[in-house]
Design a protein around this motif. Sequence first.
Motif, PDB file in Angstrom:
ATOM      1  N   ARG A   1       5.987  12.517  -2.682  1.00  0.00           N
ATOM      2  CA  ARG A   1       5.975  13.760  -3.474  1.00  0.00           C
ATOM      3  C   ARG A   1       5.670  13.539  -4.950  1.00  0.00           C
ATOM      4  NH1 ARG A   1      10.531  14.420  -0.326  1.00  0.00           N
ATOM      5  NH2 ARG A   1      11.844  13.863  -2.080  1.00  0.00           N
ATOM      6  N   GLU A   2       5.904  12.335  -5.447  1.00  0.00           N
ATOM      7  CA  GLU A   2       5.741  12.103  -6.893  1.00  0.00           C
ATOM      8  C   GLU A   2       4.844  10.891  -7.149  1.00  0.00           C
ATOM      9  OE1 GLU A   2      10.101  11.991  -6.908  1.00  0.00           O
ATOM     10  OE2 GLU A   2      10.013  13.289  -8.678  1.00  0.00           O
ATOM     11  N   ALA A   3       3.807  10.796  -6.351  1.00  0.00           N
ATOM     12  CA  ALA A   3       2.931   9.615  -6.398  1.00  0.00           C
ATOM     13  C   ALA A   3       2.278   9.436  -7.768  1.00  0.00           C
ATOM     14  CB  ALA A   3       1.860   9.736  -5.314  1.00  0.00           C
ATOM     15  N   ALA A   4       1.850  10.522  -8.371  1.00  0.00           N
ATOM     16  CA  ALA A   4       1.147  10.428  -9.651  1.00  0.00           C
ATOM     17  C   ALA A   4       2.022   9.775 -10.718  1.00  0.00           C
ATOM     18  CB  ALA A   4       0.689  11.813 -10.104  1.00  0.00           C
ATOM     19  N   ALA A   5       3.301  10.113 -10.710  1.00  0.00           N
ATOM     20  CA  ALA A   5       4.213   9.550 -11.720  1.00  0.00           C
ATOM     21  C   ALA A   5       4.373   8.045 -11.529  1.00  0.00           C
ATOM     22  CB  ALA A   5       5.572  10.241 -11.616  1.00  0.00           C
ATOM     23  N   ILE A   6       4.350   7.608 -10.286  1.00  0.00           N
ATOM     24  CA  ILE A   6       4.476   6.169  -9.995  1.00  0.00           C
ATOM     25  C   ILE A   6       3.252   5.425 -10.500  1.00  0.00           C
ATOM     26  CG2 ILE A   6       4.540   4.470  -8.136  1.00  0.00           C
ATOM     27  CD1 ILE A   6       6.110   6.556  -6.471  1.00  0.00           C
ATOM     28  N   ARG A   7       2.097   5.968 -10.178  1.00  0.00           N
ATOM     29  CA  ARG A   7       0.849   5.243 -10.468  1.00  0.00           C
ATOM     30  C   ARG A   7       0.605   5.048 -11.957  1.00  0.00           C
ATOM     31  NH1 ARG A   7      -1.305   8.491  -6.207  1.00  0.00           N
ATOM     32  NH2 ARG A   7      -2.311   9.831  -7.752  1.00  0.00           N
ATOM     33  N   LYS A   8       1.241   5.855 -12.785  1.00  0.00           N
ATOM     34  CA  LYS A   8       1.030   5.698 -14.229  1.00  0.00           C
ATOM     35  C   LYS A   8       1.769   4.482 -14.784  1.00  0.00           C
ATOM     36  CE  LYS A   8       0.288  10.553 -15.177  1.00  0.00           C
ATOM     37  NZ  LYS A   8       0.869  11.826 -15.532  1.00  0.00           N
ATOM     38  N   ARG A   9       2.699   3.932 -13.980  1.00  0.00           N
ATOM     39  CA  ARG A   9       3.561   2.893 -14.541  1.00  0.00           C
ATOM     40  C   ARG A   9       3.548   1.599 -13.751  1.00  0.00           C
ATOM     41  NH1 ARG A   9       9.087   6.008 -15.011  1.00  0.00           N
ATOM     42  NH2 ARG A   9       9.803   3.949 -15.656  1.00  0.00           N
ATOM     43  N   ILE A  10       2.619   1.476 -12.821  1.00  0.00           N
ATOM     44  CA  ILE A  10       2.592   0.248 -12.025  1.00  0.00           C
ATOM     45  C   ILE A  10       1.261  -0.467 -12.194  1.00  0.00           C
ATOM     46  CG2 ILE A  10       4.193   1.166 -10.282  1.00  0.00           C
ATOM     47  CD1 ILE A  10       1.742   1.612  -8.456  1.00  0.00           C
ATOM     48  N   GLY A  11       1.271  -1.735 -11.783  1.00  0.00           N
ATOM     49  CA  GLY A  11       0.033  -2.497 -11.726  1.00  0.00           C
ATOM     50  C   GLY A  11      -0.099  -3.088 -10.335  1.00  0.00           C
ATOM     51  N   LEU A  12      -1.315  -3.408  -9.960  1.00  0.00           N
ATOM     52  CA  LEU A  12      -1.551  -3.953  -8.623  1.00  0.00           C
ATOM     53  C   LEU A  12      -2.629  -5.031  -8.683  1.00  0.00           C
ATOM     54  CD1 LEU A  12      -1.463  -3.941  -5.478  1.00  0.00           C
ATOM     55  CD2 LEU A  12      -3.138  -2.092  -5.548  1.00  0.00           C
ATOM     56  N   VAL A  13      -2.298  -6.196  -8.164  1.00  0.00           N
ATOM     57  CA  VAL A  13      -3.316  -7.222  -7.925  1.00  0.00           C
ATOM     58  C   VAL A  13      -3.429  -7.337  -6.413  1.00  0.00           C
ATOM     59  CG1 VAL A  13      -3.966  -9.638  -8.199  1.00  0.00           C
ATOM     60  CG2 VAL A  13      -2.775  -8.454 -10.052  1.00  0.00           C
TER      61      VAL A  13
ATOM     62  N   LYS B   1       0.832  -1.211   0.000  1.00  0.00           N
ATOM     63  CA  LYS B   1       0.000   0.000   0.000  1.00  0.00           C
ATOM     64  C   LYS B   1       0.862   1.255   0.000  1.00  0.00           C
ATOM     65  CE  LYS B   1      -4.351  -1.503   1.965  1.00  0.00           C
ATOM     66  NZ  LYS B   1      -5.410  -1.270   2.947  1.00  0.00           N
ATOM     67  N   VAL B   2       1.953   1.220   0.723  1.00  0.00           N
ATOM     68  CA  VAL B   2       2.848   2.394   0.737  1.00  0.00           C
ATOM     69  C   VAL B   2       3.528   2.540  -0.618  1.00  0.00           C
ATOM     70  CG1 VAL B   2       4.943   3.365   1.739  1.00  0.00           C
ATOM     71  CG2 VAL B   2       3.229   2.328   3.228  1.00  0.00           C
ATOM     72  N   LEU B   3       4.032   1.449  -1.155  1.00  0.00           N
ATOM     73  CA  LEU B   3       4.783   1.534  -2.421  1.00  0.00           C
ATOM     74  C   LEU B   3       3.874   1.877  -3.603  1.00  0.00           C
ATOM     75  CD1 LEU B   3       7.258  -1.474  -2.002  1.00  0.00           C
ATOM     76  CD2 LEU B   3       7.686   0.952  -1.622  1.00  0.00           C
ATOM     77  N   THR B   4       2.602   1.509  -3.525  1.00  0.00           N
ATOM     78  CA  THR B   4       1.675   1.864  -4.604  1.00  0.00           C
ATOM     79  C   THR B   4       0.994   3.205  -4.345  1.00  0.00           C
ATOM     80  OG1 THR B   4      -0.041   0.538  -3.521  1.00  0.00           O
ATOM     81  CG2 THR B   4       1.182  -0.516  -5.307  1.00  0.00           C
ATOM     82  N   THR B   5       1.443   3.903  -3.329  1.00  0.00           N
ATOM     83  CA  THR B   5       1.012   5.260  -2.942  1.00  0.00           C
ATOM     84  C   THR B   5      -0.433   5.327  -2.471  1.00  0.00           C
ATOM     85  OG1 THR B   5       0.172   6.156  -5.061  1.00  0.00           O
ATOM     86  CG2 THR B   5       2.542   6.131  -4.771  1.00  0.00           C
ATOM     87  N   ILE B   6      -1.020   4.200  -2.145  1.00  0.00           N
ATOM     88  CA  ILE B   6      -2.392   4.221  -1.630  1.00  0.00           C
ATOM     89  C   ILE B   6      -2.417   4.845  -0.247  1.00  0.00           C
ATOM     90  CG2 ILE B   6      -4.265   2.727  -0.788  1.00  0.00           C
ATOM     91  CD1 ILE B   6      -3.584   0.825  -3.077  1.00  0.00           C
ATOM     92  N   THR B   7      -1.373   4.586   0.527  1.00  0.00           N
ATOM     93  CA  THR B   7      -1.289   5.171   1.858  1.00  0.00           C
ATOM     94  C   THR B   7       0.121   5.733   2.050  1.00  0.00           C
ATOM     95  OG1 THR B   7      -1.787   4.776   4.198  1.00  0.00           O
ATOM     96  CG2 THR B   7      -0.588   3.051   3.068  1.00  0.00           C
ATOM     97  N   PRO B   8       0.243   6.891   2.724  1.00  0.00           N
ATOM     98  CA  PRO B   8       1.586   7.473   2.868  1.00  0.00           C
ATOM     99  C   PRO B   8       2.356   6.802   3.998  1.00  0.00           C
ATOM    100  CG  PRO B   8      -0.042   8.890   3.896  1.00  0.00           C
ATOM    101  CD  PRO B   8      -0.803   7.746   3.315  1.00  0.00           C
ATOM    102  N   PRO B   9       3.672   6.824   3.942  1.00  0.00           N
ATOM    103  CA  PRO B   9       4.451   6.278   5.066  1.00  0.00           C
ATOM    104  C   PRO B   9       4.416   7.246   6.242  1.00  0.00           C
ATOM    105  CG  PRO B   9       5.916   7.200   3.402  1.00  0.00           C
ATOM    106  CD  PRO B   9       4.532   7.319   2.863  1.00  0.00           C
ATOM    107  N   THR B  10       4.695   6.702   7.417  1.00  0.00           N
ATOM    108  CA  THR B  10       4.782   7.534   8.609  1.00  0.00           C
ATOM    109  C   THR B  10       6.203   8.093   8.757  1.00  0.00           C
ATOM    110  OG1 THR B  10       3.176   6.075   9.661  1.00  0.00           O
ATOM    111  CG2 THR B  10       4.322   7.626  11.091  1.00  0.00           C
ATOM    112  N   GLN B  11       7.166   7.230   8.433  1.00  0.00           N
ATOM    113  CA  GLN B  11       8.574   7.635   8.505  1.00  0.00           C
ATOM    114  C   GLN B  11       9.350   6.957   7.394  1.00  0.00           C
ATOM    115  OE1 GLN B  11       9.415   6.161  12.442  1.00  0.00           O
ATOM    116  NE2 GLN B  11      10.010   8.172  13.161  1.00  0.00           N
ATOM    117  N   GLY B  12      10.551   7.481   7.142  1.00  0.00           N
ATOM    118  CA  GLY B  12      11.427   6.797   6.194  1.00  0.00           C
ATOM    119  C   GLY B  12      11.218   7.269   4.773  1.00  0.00           C
ATOM    120  N   GLU B  13      11.954   6.634   3.883  1.00  0.00           N
ATOM    121  CA  GLU B  13      11.891   7.001   2.469  1.00  0.00           C
ATOM    122  C   GLU B  13      11.564   5.802   1.615  1.00  0.00           C
ATOM    123  OE1 GLU B  13      15.735  10.036   2.798  1.00  0.00           O
ATOM    124  OE2 GLU B  13      15.687   8.461   1.274  1.00  0.00           O
ATOM    125  N   ALA B  14      10.873   6.060   0.550  1.00  0.00           N
ATOM    126  CA  ALA B  14      10.614   5.000  -0.421  1.00  0.00           C
ATOM    127  C   ALA B  14      10.557   5.614  -1.793  1.00  0.00           C
ATOM    128  CB  ALA B  14       9.307   4.279  -0.107  1.00  0.00           C
TER     129      ALA B  14
END
Lengths: 336, 254
Positions: free
Chosen positions: A95-107, A73-86
Amino acid sequence: MLNNEQIRERMVKGEPTASDLAEPSGDLVIDVKGLAKVYGEHRALDGITFSVKKGEIFGFLGPNGAGKTTTIKVLTTITPPTQGEAKVLGYDVTREAAAIRKRIGLVQQQPSHEIFMTVKQNLRTYGLLWDMKKDEIERRIASLSELFGLKDVLGMKPPELSIGQRRRLQVAREFMHDMDLLFLDEPTTGLDPQVRRALLDHLKEGAKNGLTIFFTTHIMEEAEFLCDRIAIIHRGRIIACDSVTNLRAKSGGGTLIEVFVKDIDTATVDFVRSMPGVKRVAPPDQADEPLRVSVDTPSTMLPSLLDALAKRGCSVTGVNVKEASLEEAFLRMVAE
Amino acid sequence: MNALLRLLVRDIRGSIGMSPYLVLSQLVSPLVYIFVAGFMYGGIVKGMEIGGVTVSYVLFLAPGIVVSQFMLGASYAGSMVWFDKRMGMLEQILAGPFSRAQYVTSKLLSVMMQGVANALLVLLIALPVLVGASLSASGLPLVLGSLILGSLFFGSLILAISTRIKTDQSLNMVFNTVFAPLMFLSSVFYPLDVAPPVLRIIALCNPLTYSVDMIRAGLLGITTSYLPYEIVVLSTESTCMLLVAVHTFRSVKV
């Protein structure tokens, strides 16, 4: 490679036992550093660090509630992390969630489908959502419905399908569009062996063509078959991250006895744990899972174990005996 | 195709898939109100006064029933949000090439489209028998403004509620306990002049009251001095509810 004592030391300190150490070379598609996710009082992810390179099939293993789905959920930007970087595909998840979501798939692990549309409409609408051209949509519907055994049910709606058929629809749907990175959260749940194998083969083929796959499962055989590297997550922490071969080697030997017992209770599990010759015991997470017992001498331990279970009134419905494997490594790491 | 448009097409397909007879079923209740209750009560109630002009009860009632259609349209569209959550599609879409803002906007547009379409359909069916009512060029902006702003308010309200409920039963309960009272605590069935003070105050807070008055003005060509204020109040309430919906949706955990 770390020995068992070094692994235990790192586990106590809460440090990854990875071979980051076998740090992947090549372009990093996923780069996670100290990632934490807190829900109220519950720390679902507790500072995990790992990375995945392009074209890799990366397995994420862990028992239920370990943090696998939260990580996705964090890596697919559905939910933000509390700490740390990804970073995913070089983009920051916050900060760049929209760019990620254009190029990923999720099952997803949970069922997901358009309840009021037929199977064909589900696929067609998903293609529309990804802004695909009409002829490409129809071409993919034809090929994916063939691959995933959905040709006969294209005109049916999800409530009319079996659980397995709905799962197949969910998985097939995600292959409608092109992507650089695919997240699969226990995708083979509910699939029969034939379709499961077809999916795993399809994933391997995709990886050969440059698709990076992030795959969670608690079925060891799938992870061994499919994954290049595996991270084992337990209670929100990564306790190992290495190639399948290295993880097997860390299992410390021994034989795994799987006993399928009806309605086993905690007292019986504790009793088995106390039996001489038993190295480790992992109780079943769900009703259809076995009691897993790690021993050094299966020839003597198996009869003793079955005898002990019978005396305690347990009904044994099946037994498997396996040599040291990834499953053994996994159980050793999470059962303590 | 634009992202919003793609989401809208998806919603339309979903609505049609829900039941191809949905539109027809949604027409029954309002037409019964107008053609049965309207004419029946019209035999008892001898004329209603609006802005110094007396009109028949059915002519008084019909615009209010038309406007209430967007509440029904909003409820169906709101249930689509609930189904998206329940069926895992909300998460799936938010992991796709869409933002939360786009999803919310598309749902509001769906709500407005469905509400306005329902209302106009009822109006077109009822208009020929409503002597004294007409859809003129001067009245059309008031009619459309009423429907659009009213749909926006109730669509936003339903969206905000749908993101918070957890069961099917809760959804039905909300629709029944929120929408039914709103209809009666407004000027749909009776003028507010005759209402007890407490009920009158409540009705004056209800955006449905202003929508009804606007559409009556548009259809009957009878305006009051309050009309400009009613337009401002309705616009303000709709905008505020829209902001509430957007804020609520931003914080929904998926």
